[in-house]
Design an enzyme around this catalytic site. Structure first.
Site, short mmCIF file in Angstrom:
data_model
loop_
_atom_site.label_atom_id
_atom_site.label_comp_id
_atom_site.label_asym_id
_atom_site.label_seq_id
_atom_site.Cartn_x
_atom_site.Cartn_y
_atom_site.Cartn_z
N TYR A 1 0.82 -1.22 0.00
CA TYR A 1 0.00 0.00 0.00
C TYR A 1 0.85 1.26 0.00
O TYR A 1 0.65 2.17 -0.81
CB TYR A 1 -0.97 0.02 1.20
CG TYR A 1 -1.91 1.20 1.08
CD1 TYR A 1 -3.11 1.08 0.38
CD2 TYR A 1 -1.56 2.45 1.58
CE1 TYR A 1 -3.95 2.16 0.20
CE2 TYR A 1 -2.38 3.55 1.39
CZ TYR A 1 -3.57 3.41 0.71
OH TYR A 1 -4.38 4.48 0.53
N PHE B 1 -5.16 21.27 -24.47
CA PHE B 1 -5.95 20.08 -24.81
C PHE B 1 -7.31 20.21 -24.11
O PHE B 1 -7.42 20.89 -23.10
CB PHE B 1 -5.21 18.81 -24.38
CG PHE B 1 -6.00 17.57 -24.65
CD1 PHE B 1 -6.21 17.16 -25.96
CD2 PHE B 1 -6.56 16.84 -23.62
CE1 PHE B 1 -6.98 16.03 -26.22
CE2 PHE B 1 -7.32 15.71 -23.88
CZ PHE B 1 -7.53 15.30 -25.18
N ASP B 2 -8.37 19.55 -24.61
CA ASP B 2 -9.73 19.76 -24.06
C ASP B 2 -9.82 19.57 -22.55
O ASP B 2 -10.45 20.36 -21.87
CB ASP B 2 -10.84 18.86 -24.62
CG ASP B 2 -10.54 18.04 -25.82
OD1 ASP B 2 -9.48 18.24 -26.43
OD2 ASP B 2 -11.38 17.20 -26.15
N ASP C 1 2.93 20.43 -20.60
CA ASP C 1 2.04 19.28 -20.72
C ASP C 1 2.81 18.32 -21.62
O ASP C 1 2.87 18.47 -22.84
CB ASP C 1 0.71 19.69 -21.36
CG ASP C 1 -0.20 18.49 -21.61
OD1 ASP C 1 0.29 17.34 -21.53
OD2 ASP C 1 -1.39 18.69 -21.91
N ALA D 1 2.72 15.08 -22.45
CA ALA D 1 2.15 13.79 -22.85
C ALA D 1 2.95 13.14 -23.98
O ALA D 1 3.11 11.93 -24.02
CB ALA D 1 0.69 13.97 -23.28
N LYS E 1 0.32 7.98 -23.36
CA LYS E 1 0.88 8.19 -24.69
C LYS E 1 2.34 7.73 -24.69
O LYS E 1 2.63 6.60 -25.01
CB LYS E 1 0.80 9.67 -25.08
CG LYS E 1 -0.60 10.16 -25.42
CD LYS E 1 -1.43 10.48 -24.22
CE LYS E 1 -2.70 11.23 -24.55
NZ LYS E 1 -3.60 11.30 -23.40
N HIS F 1 -19.97 16.34 -28.76
CA HIS F 1 -19.41 15.42 -29.76
C HIS F 1 -19.29 14.00 -29.23
O HIS F 1 -19.33 13.05 -29.98
CB HIS F 1 -18.06 15.94 -30.28
CG HIS F 1 -17.02 16.12 -29.22
ND1 HIS F 1 -17.18 17.03 -28.20
CD2 HIS F 1 -15.84 15.53 -29.01
CE1 HIS F 1 -16.12 16.98 -27.41
NE2 HIS F 1 -15.29 16.08 -27.87
N1 F0G Z 1 -2.83 16.56 -22.55
C1 F0G Z 1 -2.78 16.18 -23.83
C2 F0G Z 1 -1.92 16.94 -24.78
C3 F0G Z 1 -3.55 15.10 -24.28
O1 F0G Z 1 -3.50 14.74 -25.57
C4 F0G Z 1 -4.36 14.40 -23.35
C5 F0G Z 1 -5.19 13.27 -23.77
C6 F0G Z 1 -4.36 14.83 -22.01
C7 F0G Z 1 -3.58 15.92 -21.64
C8 F0G Z 1 -5.20 14.17 -20.97
O2 F0G Z 1 -4.62 12.98 -20.59
O3 F0G Z 1 -6.35 11.28 -21.19
O4 F0G Z 1 -4.45 10.73 -19.65
O5 F0G Z 1 -6.26 12.21 -18.90
N2 F0G Z 1 -5.40 12.99 -24.98
C9 F0G Z 1 -6.14 11.85 -25.52
C10 F0G Z 1 -6.26 12.00 -27.01
C11 F0G Z 1 -7.43 11.56 -24.84
O6 F0G Z 1 -6.94 11.16 -27.64
O7 F0G Z 1 -5.66 12.90 -27.59
P1 F0G Z 1 -5.48 11.74 -20.06
#
Ligand code: F0G
Length: 457
Positions: free
Chosen positions: A70, A122-123, A213, A215, A256, A448
């Protein structure tokens, strides 16, 4: 060396191959929304490169060593050492995925009304800034607006506008600057080291925290090595480290560039900020040595982070995306140029000239890719980014009508990608046959993902 995957296949998963009639039935059931399709209805899934990669034998083996203690699990220390070596930050908090790191960071860093300036959010990042009371502001460089420009670093931030924001009347409101590498919301384009360095200098000069960010940090590093003067002899790890060194911390979705199915981190330099974030981590994700992940996940992430920076892997991945981009271009379909790595963005607006934005050309092309060949992907156009009045009439179109083909890591071979190109080419022979769509049912937010639409013949 010709394009070739630098791995062979050890475990396989059958691909569903449906007839067009079966796909039509599936699409009707899905309300013509690719997000509502089921995996067993999909032949090639290019919806996301997130959490969809194939594990290596070494990752599977590492998973077997997962320590599920844990608190204080061995797997956490292995994970932390790997991230520390790669990124150099003193505080590393594991999280279950990228958006958890975003939520924790923005809640600890932003006060209501503060601005988060970015090349492009990112969204989920944008949503988490808003949920923390902040205001997300995108400042993409001018070259980004020209989809056809071959400029090498269209993911850069606009330094003039960033300077203006940091020195103008709203300068006191700037809470953080966040650079997304590579710029997923901006056509998957890379950010140059020169741009990151300038951002870092500006943030230091004005006392504003600077975060990455990260990723797709390895893919950004690879494109820097290929495209930016002075980096041709660097390794991907060296370039990634130079980027991390410029920032005060980073959020990362490791779904990613750790080629794993789940995971992320929040990395920080500031002790007091780290302490605040750790409290939220423990309250909402899990104890500081697992953060919502299992020991098995932490092991596979650590191993994946060492594999993703291998030049042979990155070279082949970049070449595969470029190969697909070349085939699609040769079929007469425009893509956002130059090709990035994790995805290709098709210019549906230019292909389906008979459809106005209110008939959603991006969505129309994405739907057709499924109907014609079982290829699943999603649009980045007016269905996602447009705005309607209360009668459902489109009053603001998206800047571009795009379709993103996101390419999972180590999953599809060259022949799968060539199949995708053939499906695109088939549609491109008679683009005028592709119908537009109208919305029949849509939730007030994130439509969407959930809306139902129907073709307009
Ligand atoms: N930042 C970027 C640039 C991303 O592309 C994503 C996720 C996230 C943050 C959020 O990360 O999904 O681990 O919580 N992108 C995916 C996509 C969902 O399809 O581009 P997460």
């Amino acid at each position: 060396m010709p394009l070739m995957e630098p791995y062979r296949i050890k475990v396989v998963e059958p691909i569903p191959i449906l007839t067009r009639a079966e796909r039509e039935v599936a699409m009707v059931r899905a309300g013509y929304n690719p997000f509502n399709l089921r995996a067993d209805e999909i032949t090639i899934d290019l919806l996301s490169d997130s959490g969809t990669g194939a594990l290596s034998a070494a990752q599977q083996a590492a998973g077997a060593l997962g320590d599920e203690t844990y608190a204080g699990a061995r797997s956490f220390y292995r994970f932390r050492e790997t991230v520390e070596k790669l990124a150099g930050y003193p505080h590393i908090l594991p999280v279950h995925q990228g958006r958890a790191a975003e939520r924790i960071l923005f809640n600890a860093l932003l006060t209501p009304g503060q601005l988060c300036l970015s090349n492009t959010h990112f969204d989920t990042t944008r949503a988490n800034v808003v949920l923390a009371g902040g205001v997300p502001v995108d400042l993409p460089c001018p070259e980004a607006a020209d989809l056809d420009s071959p400029a090498p670093f269209k993911g850069d931030i606009d330094l003039d506008r960033l300077t203006a924001a940091l020195t103008g009347p709203d300068r006191e409101r700037v809470g953080v600057v966040l650079m997304t590498i590579t710029n997923n919301g901006g056509g998957g384009q890379p950010v140059s080291m020169a741009n990151l360095r300038a951002v870092s200098d500006l943030c230091r000069a004005h006392g504003v925290p600077f975060f990455l960010d990260a990723a797709r940090f390895a893919e950004n590093a690879w494109l820097v090595i290929q495209r930016e003067d002075g980096y041709a002899h660097h390794t991907p790890e060296q370039v990634a480290r130079l980027a991390f060194d410029l920032a005060d911390g980073a959020v990362a979705s490791l779904k990613k560039d750790a080629i794993a199915h789940m995971g992320g981190f929040l990395a920080l330099r500031d002790d007091a900020l780290a302490q605040r974030c750790e409290l939220t981590l423990i309250a909402t994700e899990g104890f500081r040595t697992y953060g919502g992940l299992s020991g098995r996940d932490l092991e596979m992430l650590a191993q994946g982070l060492t594999e993703v920076v291998q030049p042979d892997y990155l070279r082949a991945r970049a070449a595969a995306t470029e190969h697909l981009g070349n085939l699609i271009t040769a079929a007469g379909v425009s893509i956002v140029r130059p090709a990035g790595i994790h995805a290709l963005y098709l210019n549906a607006g230019r292909l389906l000239t008979h459809l106005p934005p209110s008939r959603f050309p991006g969505h129309a092309l994405a739907t057709e890719l499924y109907l014609a060949g079982g290829v699943r992907c999603a649009e980045l156009g007016s269905l996602y980014l447009g705005q309607e009045d209360e009668h459902g009439n489109l009053v603001k179109a998206a800047p571009h009508e795009l379709v993103r083909l996101a390419i999972p890591r180590r999953v599809y071979t060259q022949s799968h990608l060539e199949y995708v190109a053939e499906v695109v080419a088939e549609i491109a022979q008679h683009p005028e046959r592709v119908p537009g769509y109208r919305v029949v049912e849509a939730p007030p937010l994130l439509r969407h993902f959930n809306c139902r639409v129907e073709p307009v013949r």
